[in-house]
Motif scaffolding. Sequence first.
Motif, mmCIF file in Angstrom:
data_model
loop_
_atom_site.group_PDB
_atom_site.id
_atom_site.type_symbol
_atom_site.label_atom_id
_atom_site.label_comp_id
_atom_site.label_asym_id
_atom_site.label_seq_id
_atom_site.Cartn_x
_atom_site.Cartn_y
_atom_site.Cartn_z
ATOM 1 N N LEU A 189 -7.740 1.242 6.089
ATOM 2 C CA LEU A 189 -8.389 1.956 4.989
ATOM 3 C C LEU A 189 -7.453 2.993 4.375
ATOM 4 C CD1 LEU A 189 -11.970 2.444 6.446
ATOM 5 C CD2 LEU A 189 -11.302 0.985 4.537
ATOM 6 N N GLY A 190 -6.734 3.705 5.221
ATOM 7 C CA GLY A 190 -5.779 4.702 4.727
ATOM 8 C C GLY A 190 -4.661 4.065 3.918
ATOM 9 N N LEU A 191 -4.143 2.951 4.391
ATOM 10 C CA LEU A 191 -3.088 2.259 3.647
ATOM 11 C C LEU A 191 -3.599 1.723 2.320
ATOM 12 C CD1 LEU A 191 -1.243 0.336 6.497
ATOM 13 C CD2 LEU A 191 -0.401 2.283 5.174
ATOM 14 N N GLY A 192 -4.829 1.218 2.318
ATOM 15 C CA GLY A 192 -5.422 0.741 1.073
ATOM 16 C C GLY A 192 -5.622 1.870 0.077
ATOM 17 N N TRP A 193 -6.102 2.997 0.568
ATOM 18 C CA TRP A 193 -6.312 4.169 -0.295
ATOM 19 C C TRP A 193 -4.988 4.649 -0.867
ATOM 20 C CZ3 TRP A 193 -6.496 9.749 1.458
ATOM 21 C CH2 TRP A 193 -6.951 10.580 0.437
ATOM 22 N N LEU A 194 -3.955 4.688 -0.025
ATOM 23 C CA LEU A 194 -2.629 5.093 -0.482
ATOM 24 C C LEU A 194 -2.116 4.134 -1.551
ATOM 25 C CD1 LEU A 194 -0.148 6.941 -0.083
ATOM 26 C CD2 LEU A 194 0.647 5.297 1.609
ATOM 27 N N ALA A 195 -2.295 2.848 -1.339
ATOM 28 C CA ALA A 195 -1.820 1.858 -2.313
ATOM 29 C C ALA A 195 -2.542 2.022 -3.647
ATOM 30 C CB ALA A 195 -2.018 0.446 -1.767
ATOM 31 N N LEU A 196 -3.826 2.304 -3.608
ATOM 32 C CA LEU A 196 -4.574 2.500 -4.857
ATOM 33 C C LEU A 196 -4.141 3.766 -5.581
ATOM 34 C CD1 LEU A 196 -8.182 1.472 -3.822
ATOM 35 C CD2 LEU A 196 -6.629 0.241 -5.340
ATOM 36 N N ASN A 197 -3.880 4.829 -4.844
ATOM 37 C CA ASN A 197 -3.496 6.088 -5.470
ATOM 38 C C ASN A 197 -2.066 6.077 -5.982
ATOM 39 O OD1 ASN A 197 -5.932 7.433 -5.280
ATOM 40 N ND2 ASN A 197 -5.520 8.122 -3.196
#
Length: 101
Positions: A68-76
């Motif tokens: 989830l953290g990696l996905g959030w980072l990729a989106l931001n």
Amino acid sequence: MNRIDALEAEADRRRANFAESLRKLKRKLTPLGLADAGLRKLDPHGQAMNAVGHSLRENPLPVMPLLLGLGWLALNVRKPAKRPRLKRGKGRSLIASQKKE
């Protein structure tokens, strides 16, 4: 003439073998290829990777926050940065408008 054709065919075969050897060497010298070779030296039978895969299948919950953290980072990372808006009054300088706030 038959001798020349045989020599040309041999040259073409050797050239093709050399090109294939270069392609294989190029693949091995990529960062992923070097990492793969290093892991194969440390664990030739792949037992550690099998154990990690088995552990992740049995216990997926600890990995979820990481994903989830990696996905959030990729989106931001893809979003443009928001620039703060500066308030300016009519006929006033930026410094004067900041002092009043």
